[in-house]
Design a protein around this motif. Structure first.
Motif, PDB file in Angstrom:
ATOM      1  N   ALA A  87       0.829  -1.213   0.000  1.00  0.00           N
ATOM      2  CA  ALA A  87       0.000   0.000   0.000  1.00  0.00           C
ATOM      3  C   ALA A  87       0.861   1.259   0.000  1.00  0.00           C
ATOM      4  O   ALA A  87       0.534   2.244  -0.667  1.00  0.00           O
ATOM      5  N   GLU A  88       1.968   1.230   0.727  1.00  0.00           N
ATOM      6  CA  GLU A  88       2.865   2.389   0.765  1.00  0.00           C
ATOM      7  C   GLU A  88       3.814   2.410  -0.428  1.00  0.00           C
ATOM      8  O   GLU A  88       4.187   3.475  -0.917  1.00  0.00           O
ATOM      9  N   ARG A  89       4.216   1.233  -0.888  1.00  0.00           N
ATOM     10  CA  ARG A  89       5.223   1.163  -1.955  1.00  0.00           C
ATOM     11  C   ARG A  89       4.654   1.420  -3.340  1.00  0.00           C
ATOM     12  O   ARG A  89       5.372   1.885  -4.215  1.00  0.00           O
ATOM     13  N   PHE A  90       3.379   1.093  -3.548  1.00  0.00           N
ATOM     14  CA  PHE A  90       2.733   1.414  -4.817  1.00  0.00           C
ATOM     15  C   PHE A  90       1.883   2.651  -4.592  1.00  0.00           C
ATOM     16  O   PHE A  90       0.892   2.624  -3.874  1.00  0.00           O
ATOM     17  N   ALA A  91       2.282   3.755  -5.213  1.00  0.00           N
ATOM     18  CA  ALA A  91       1.591   5.027  -5.011  1.00  0.00           C
ATOM     19  C   ALA A  91       0.158   4.983  -5.539  1.00  0.00           C
ATOM     20  O   ALA A  91      -0.709   5.671  -5.029  1.00  0.00           O
ATOM     21  N   SER A  92      -0.059   4.148  -6.550  1.00  0.00           N
ATOM     22  CA  SER A  92      -1.401   4.073  -7.132  1.00  0.00           C
ATOM     23  C   SER A  92      -1.655   2.663  -7.660  1.00  0.00           C
ATOM     24  O   SER A  92      -0.744   1.853  -7.784  1.00  0.00           O
ATOM     25  N   GLU A  93      -2.906   2.414  -7.988  1.00  0.00           N
ATOM     26  CA  GLU A  93      -3.270   1.132  -8.594  1.00  0.00           C
ATOM     27  C   GLU A  93      -2.620   0.986  -9.969  1.00  0.00           C
ATOM     28  O   GLU A  93      -2.377  -0.114 -10.436  1.00  0.00           O
ATOM     29  N   GLU A  94      -2.333   2.129 -10.613  1.00  0.00           N
ATOM     30  CA  GLU A  94      -1.684   2.096 -11.930  1.00  0.00           C
ATOM     31  C   GLU A  94      -0.310   1.444 -11.843  1.00  0.00           C
ATOM     32  O   GLU A  94       0.074   0.706 -12.747  1.00  0.00           O
ATOM     33  N   GLU A  95       0.452   1.736 -10.787  1.00  0.00           N
ATOM     34  CA  GLU A  95       1.766   1.115 -10.619  1.00  0.00           C
ATOM     35  C   GLU A  95       1.624  -0.392 -10.458  1.00  0.00           C
ATOM     36  O   GLU A  95       2.413  -1.163 -11.007  1.00  0.00           O
ATOM     37  N   LEU A  96       0.631  -0.814  -9.709  1.00  0.00           N
ATOM     38  CA  LEU A  96       0.359  -2.235  -9.537  1.00  0.00           C
ATOM     39  C   LEU A  96      -0.037  -2.862 -10.876  1.00  0.00           C
ATOM     40  O   LEU A  96       0.437  -3.941 -11.233  1.00  0.00           O
ATOM     41  N   ASP A  97      -0.870  -2.148 -11.632  1.00  0.00           N
ATOM     42  CA  ASP A  97      -1.256  -2.627 -12.959  1.00  0.00           C
ATOM     43  C   ASP A  97      -0.061  -2.710 -13.899  1.00  0.00           C
ATOM     44  O   ASP A  97       0.035  -3.624 -14.721  1.00  0.00           O
ATOM     45  N   ASP A  98       0.865  -1.750 -13.790  1.00  0.00           N
ATOM     46  CA  ASP A  98       2.080  -1.776 -14.612  1.00  0.00           C
ATOM     47  C   ASP A  98       2.912  -3.019 -14.298  1.00  0.00           C
ATOM     48  O   ASP A  98       3.441  -3.665 -15.218  1.00  0.00           O
ATOM     49  N   LEU A  99       3.027  -3.351 -13.023  1.00  0.00           N
ATOM     50  CA  LEU A  99       3.753  -4.561 -12.625  1.00  0.00           C
ATOM     51  C   LEU A  99       3.077  -5.794 -13.209  1.00  0.00           C
ATOM     52  O   LEU A  99       3.735  -6.671 -13.766  1.00  0.00           O
ATOM     53  N   LEU A 100       1.764  -5.848 -13.112  1.00  0.00           N
ATOM     54  CA  LEU A 100       1.036  -6.994 -13.647  1.00  0.00           C
ATOM     55  C   LEU A 100       1.125  -7.085 -15.167  1.00  0.00           C
ATOM     56  O   LEU A 100       1.137  -8.163 -15.733  1.00  0.00           O
ATOM     57  N   THR A 101       1.252  -5.935 -15.816  1.00  0.00           N
ATOM     58  CA  THR A 101       1.458  -5.925 -17.266  1.00  0.00           C
ATOM     59  C   THR A 101       2.802  -6.551 -17.611  1.00  0.00           C
ATOM     60  O   THR A 101       2.912  -7.333 -18.570  1.00  0.00           O
TER      61      THR A 101
END
Length: 108
Positions: A87-101
């Protein structure tokens, strides 16, 4: 009669062998299904690692992502469980989505 006194040498550990027929069939099946094997797999993993450098993941987190290859409906939950303090390391859901991409592009 020295030859009769000599015992046949039997190694105490496994020795290299030619591939079993089942191993050959499995590799053919993997290739037909599009599963990456061998050198191509290593190259894709290396590209994945290069792609996530800026995320500053630990070696353990990176290894778990490579081994688990999160996908499907619960992929966000899997990543959040793998990455400590996500939650702290990914500033947004977009960063999480980028990782999943990147997971999808290089590991699936």
């Amino acid at each position: 009669d020295e030859e009769e006194d000599e015992e046949e040498f039997v190694p105490l550990y496994p020795t290299p062998h030619a591939p079993f027929e089942t191993e050959i069939l499995m590799l053919k099946e993997f290739k037909e299904k599009g599963v990456r094997v061998g050198k191509h797999e290593r190259q894709m993993i290396q590209k994945f690692i290069e792609g996530i450098v800026e995320l500053d993941l630990t070696k353990a987190e990176t290894l778990m992502l490579i081994n688990l290859r999160p996908s499907g409906k619960k992929k966000h939950a899997i990543v959040k469980a793998i990455v400590e303090s996500s939650a702290e390391r990914f500033a947004s859901e977009e960063e999480l989505d980028d990782l999943l991409t990147l997971v999808k592009k290089y590991l699936l």
